[in-house]
Motif scaffolding. Structure first.
Motif, PDB file in Angstrom:
ATOM      1  N   PRO A 296       2.447  -4.981   3.734  1.00 53.17           N
ATOM      2  CA  PRO A 296       1.894  -5.322   2.418  1.00 53.17           C
ATOM      3  C   PRO A 296       0.590  -4.594   2.081  1.00 53.17           C
ATOM      4  O   PRO A 296       0.416  -4.132   0.947  1.00 53.17           O
ATOM      5  CB  PRO A 296       1.673  -6.839   2.507  1.00 53.17           C
ATOM      6  CG  PRO A 296       2.697  -7.296   3.503  1.00 53.17           C
ATOM      7  CD  PRO A 296       2.792  -6.187   4.513  1.00 53.17           C
TER       8      PRO A 296
ATOM      9  N   ARG B 281       1.426  -0.970   1.216  1.00 55.54           N
ATOM     10  CA  ARG B 281       2.133  -0.867  -0.059  1.00 55.54           C
ATOM     11  C   ARG B 281       1.159  -1.058  -1.217  1.00 55.54           C
ATOM     12  O   ARG B 281       1.198  -0.321  -2.205  1.00 55.54           O
ATOM     13  CB  ARG B 281       3.251  -1.917  -0.137  1.00 55.54           C
ATOM     14  CG  ARG B 281       3.975  -1.939  -1.474  1.00 55.54           C
ATOM     15  CD  ARG B 281       4.610  -0.593  -1.798  1.00 55.54           C
ATOM     16  NE  ARG B 281       5.732  -0.313  -0.915  1.00 55.54           N
ATOM     17  CZ  ARG B 281       6.296   0.881  -0.793  1.00 55.54           C
ATOM     18  NH1 ARG B 281       5.801   1.913  -1.473  1.00 55.54           N
ATOM     19  NH2 ARG B 281       7.313   1.067   0.024  1.00 55.54           N
ATOM     20  N   ASP B 282       0.294  -2.046  -1.098  1.00 61.31           N
ATOM     21  CA  ASP B 282      -0.686  -2.276  -2.162  1.00 61.31           C
ATOM     22  C   ASP B 282      -1.589  -1.056  -2.326  1.00 61.31           C
ATOM     23  O   ASP B 282      -1.895  -0.644  -3.459  1.00 61.31           O
ATOM     24  CB  ASP B 282      -1.526  -3.505  -1.839  1.00 61.31           C
ATOM     25  CG  ASP B 282      -2.529  -3.817  -2.939  1.00 61.31           C
ATOM     26  OD1 ASP B 282      -2.115  -4.156  -4.062  1.00 61.31           O
ATOM     27  OD2 ASP B 282      -3.753  -3.697  -2.691  1.00 61.31           O
TER      28      ASP B 282
ATOM     29  N   ALA C 269       9.210  -3.913 -10.815  1.00 63.90           N
ATOM     30  CA  ALA C 269       9.080  -5.278 -10.297  1.00 63.90           C
ATOM     31  C   ALA C 269       8.186  -5.314  -9.061  1.00 63.90           C
ATOM     32  O   ALA C 269       7.425  -6.274  -8.858  1.00 63.90           O
ATOM     33  CB  ALA C 269      10.457  -5.848  -9.964  1.00 63.90           C
ATOM     34  N   LEU C 270       8.272  -4.270  -8.239  1.00 63.48           N
ATOM     35  CA  LEU C 270       7.441  -4.240  -7.033  1.00 63.48           C
ATOM     36  C   LEU C 270       5.971  -4.056  -7.405  1.00 63.48           C
ATOM     37  O   LEU C 270       5.082  -4.690  -6.808  1.00 63.48           O
ATOM     38  CB  LEU C 270       7.894  -3.114  -6.102  1.00 63.48           C
ATOM     39  CG  LEU C 270       7.270  -3.108  -4.702  1.00 63.48           C
ATOM     40  CD1 LEU C 270       7.632  -4.387  -3.953  1.00 63.48           C
ATOM     41  CD2 LEU C 270       7.716  -1.887  -3.909  1.00 63.48           C
TER      42      LEU C 270
ATOM     43  N   ALA D 150       4.594  -5.008 -10.224  1.00 64.44           N
ATOM     44  CA  ALA D 150       4.177  -6.280 -10.813  1.00 64.44           C
ATOM     45  C   ALA D 150       3.962  -7.343  -9.748  1.00 64.44           C
ATOM     46  O   ALA D 150       3.113  -8.232  -9.908  1.00 64.44           O
ATOM     47  CB  ALA D 150       5.216  -6.751 -11.826  1.00 64.44           C
ATOM     48  N   HIS D 151       4.726  -7.270  -8.660  1.00 66.81           N
ATOM     49  CA  HIS D 151       4.568  -8.238  -7.569  1.00 66.81           C
ATOM     50  C   HIS D 151       3.208  -8.072  -6.899  1.00 66.81           C
ATOM     51  O   HIS D 151       2.522  -9.069  -6.622  1.00 66.81           O
ATOM     52  CB  HIS D 151       5.684  -8.056  -6.546  1.00 66.81           C
ATOM     53  CG  HIS D 151       5.485  -8.847  -5.290  1.00 66.81           C
ATOM     54  ND1 HIS D 151       5.673 -10.213  -5.230  1.00 66.81           N
ATOM     55  CD2 HIS D 151       5.107  -8.450  -4.030  1.00 66.81           C
ATOM     56  CE1 HIS D 151       5.407 -10.637  -3.997  1.00 66.81           C
ATOM     57  NE2 HIS D 151       5.068  -9.583  -3.257  1.00 66.81           N
ATOM     58  N   TYR D 152       2.835  -6.820  -6.643  1.00 67.64           N
ATOM     59  CA  TYR D 152       1.564  -6.569  -5.947  1.00 67.64           C
ATOM     60  C   TYR D 152       0.372  -6.617  -6.893  1.00 67.64           C
ATOM     61  O   TYR D 152      -0.744  -6.945  -6.470  1.00 67.64           O
ATOM     62  CB  TYR D 152       1.609  -5.216  -5.237  1.00 67.64           C
ATOM     63  CG  TYR D 152       2.312  -5.271  -3.904  1.00 67.64           C
ATOM     64  CD1 TYR D 152       1.621  -5.613  -2.742  1.00 67.64           C
ATOM     65  CD2 TYR D 152       3.666  -4.996  -3.800  1.00 67.64           C
ATOM     66  CE1 TYR D 152       2.268  -5.680  -1.514  1.00 67.64           C
ATOM     67  CE2 TYR D 152       4.325  -5.056  -2.573  1.00 67.64           C
ATOM     68  CZ  TYR D 152       3.619  -5.398  -1.433  1.00 67.64           C
ATOM     69  OH  TYR D 152       4.260  -5.474  -0.217  1.00 67.64           O
ATOM     70  N   ARG D 153       0.576  -6.260  -8.155  1.00 68.96           N
ATOM     71  CA  ARG D 153      -0.509  -6.233  -9.125  1.00 68.96           C
ATOM     72  C   ARG D 153      -0.089  -7.012 -10.380  1.00 68.96           C
ATOM     73  O   ARG D 153       0.216  -6.441 -11.415  1.00 68.96           O
ATOM     74  CB  ARG D 153      -0.853  -4.785  -9.486  1.00 68.96           C
ATOM     75  CG  ARG D 153      -1.415  -3.996  -8.316  1.00 68.96           C
ATOM     76  CD  ARG D 153      -2.826  -4.480  -7.993  1.00 68.96           C
ATOM     77  NE  ARG D 153      -3.365  -3.796  -6.826  1.00 68.96           N
ATOM     78  CZ  ARG D 153      -4.680  -3.767  -6.521  1.00 68.96           C
ATOM     79  NH1 ARG D 153      -5.538  -4.386  -7.320  1.00 68.96           N
ATOM     80  NH2 ARG D 153      -5.089  -3.150  -5.443  1.00 68.96           N
ATOM     81  N   PRO D 154      -0.054  -8.342 -10.280  1.00 62.65           N
ATOM     82  CA  PRO D 154       0.458  -9.156 -11.386  1.00 62.65           C
ATOM     83  C   PRO D 154      -0.446  -9.169 -12.618  1.00 62.65           C
ATOM     84  O   PRO D 154       0.024  -9.439 -13.715  1.00 62.65           O
ATOM     85  CB  PRO D 154       0.570 -10.554 -10.776  1.00 62.65           C
ATOM     86  CG  PRO D 154      -0.414 -10.551  -9.649  1.00 62.65           C
ATOM     87  CD  PRO D 154      -0.408  -9.161  -9.110  1.00 62.65           C
TER      88      PRO D 154
END
Length: 229
Positions: A15, A18-19, A52-53, A55-59
């Motif tokens: 994680p 990835r971020d 989507a990925l 948005a998941h890490y940077r909502p």
């Protein structure tokens, strides 16, 4: 025999990695096209992952823009301040800093600054980061000036004012240069401005002190404007 190929998805990363990869992709995109180019889809395409990925890490896109802005301008500040030569005079270091920031090779960072000022009007997270980064620039310059004044090298006693004036000049000329409206020799103007900032007249009013401003002639009594008979 089934020959249908499967499209490989993004490689799995921890994680934190990835971020960081998403942040670095956004930084690269912002340096190329400005903060206004940052959308979830654009960042995803840049990094090679799904929207989507991202948005998941940077909502929160507002906070994401603030982080991207902060990373870009902090890296520039650290680079410029690290280039100060401890063996050189404060005047030479400040002149080198000013010429470096005005040499036209940092228009990508200038665009990020200009767009951050505009976008920050509706994005409080970004606005807060802009204010913080501007304060950090000003305090770094003020500390450098204060050391030079303490050593007797320069006479700019108003170090806070001097730091703000230098930043205002640099920011203004860089912003103007984005639309090709700037002095032909910005370095020459920078040298003249630097001389005024570092060696002000002892009797000159502090431009940041409202009580030191010259009186407005239009505030004079009406009798002062009466014509002679």
């Amino acid at each position: 025999m089934n020959t249908t190929s499967r499209v490989a998805g993004p490689r799995r990363l921890p994680p934190e990695e990835r971020d960081r990869s998403i942040l670095e992709g956004a930084i690269g995109l912002a340096r190329e096209s400005g903060l206004e180019a940052l959308t979830v889809r654009a960042v995803a395409a840049r990094v090679g992952v799904t929207p989507a990925l991202v948005a998941h890490y940077r909502p929160g896109m507002d906070a994401f823009l603030a982080d991207v802005f902060g990373e870009i301008v902090a890296a520039e500040r650290d680079e410029v301040m690290a280039s100060f030569d401890p063996g050189a005079t404060a005047r030479d270091n400040l002149l080198h800093m000013t010429e470096t920031l005005l040499d036209g090779r940092r228009d990508d960072v200038t665009l990020v600054w200009v767009q951050a000022w505009a976008l920050g009007a509706r994005n409080e997270a970004l606005a807060a980061r802009v204010r913080s980064e501007m304060d950090l620039w000003q305090s770094a310059l003020e500390a450098h000036l204060a050391r030079a004044v303490a050593s007797g090298e320069i006479s700019a006693a108003r170090t806070e004012t001097a730091a703000w004036l230098l930043l205002a000049m640099i920011d203004g000329m860089n912003a103007h240069s984005l639309v090709k409206w700037a002095p032909h020799d910005r370095a020459a103007l920078a040298r003249r401005t630097l001389a005024v900032v570092l060696d002000p007249r002892d009797d000159a009013p502090d431009p940041l002190d409202p009580h030191a401003l010259r009186p407005n002639p239009f505030d004079a009594p009406a009798s002062a404007f009466s014509s002679a008979k």
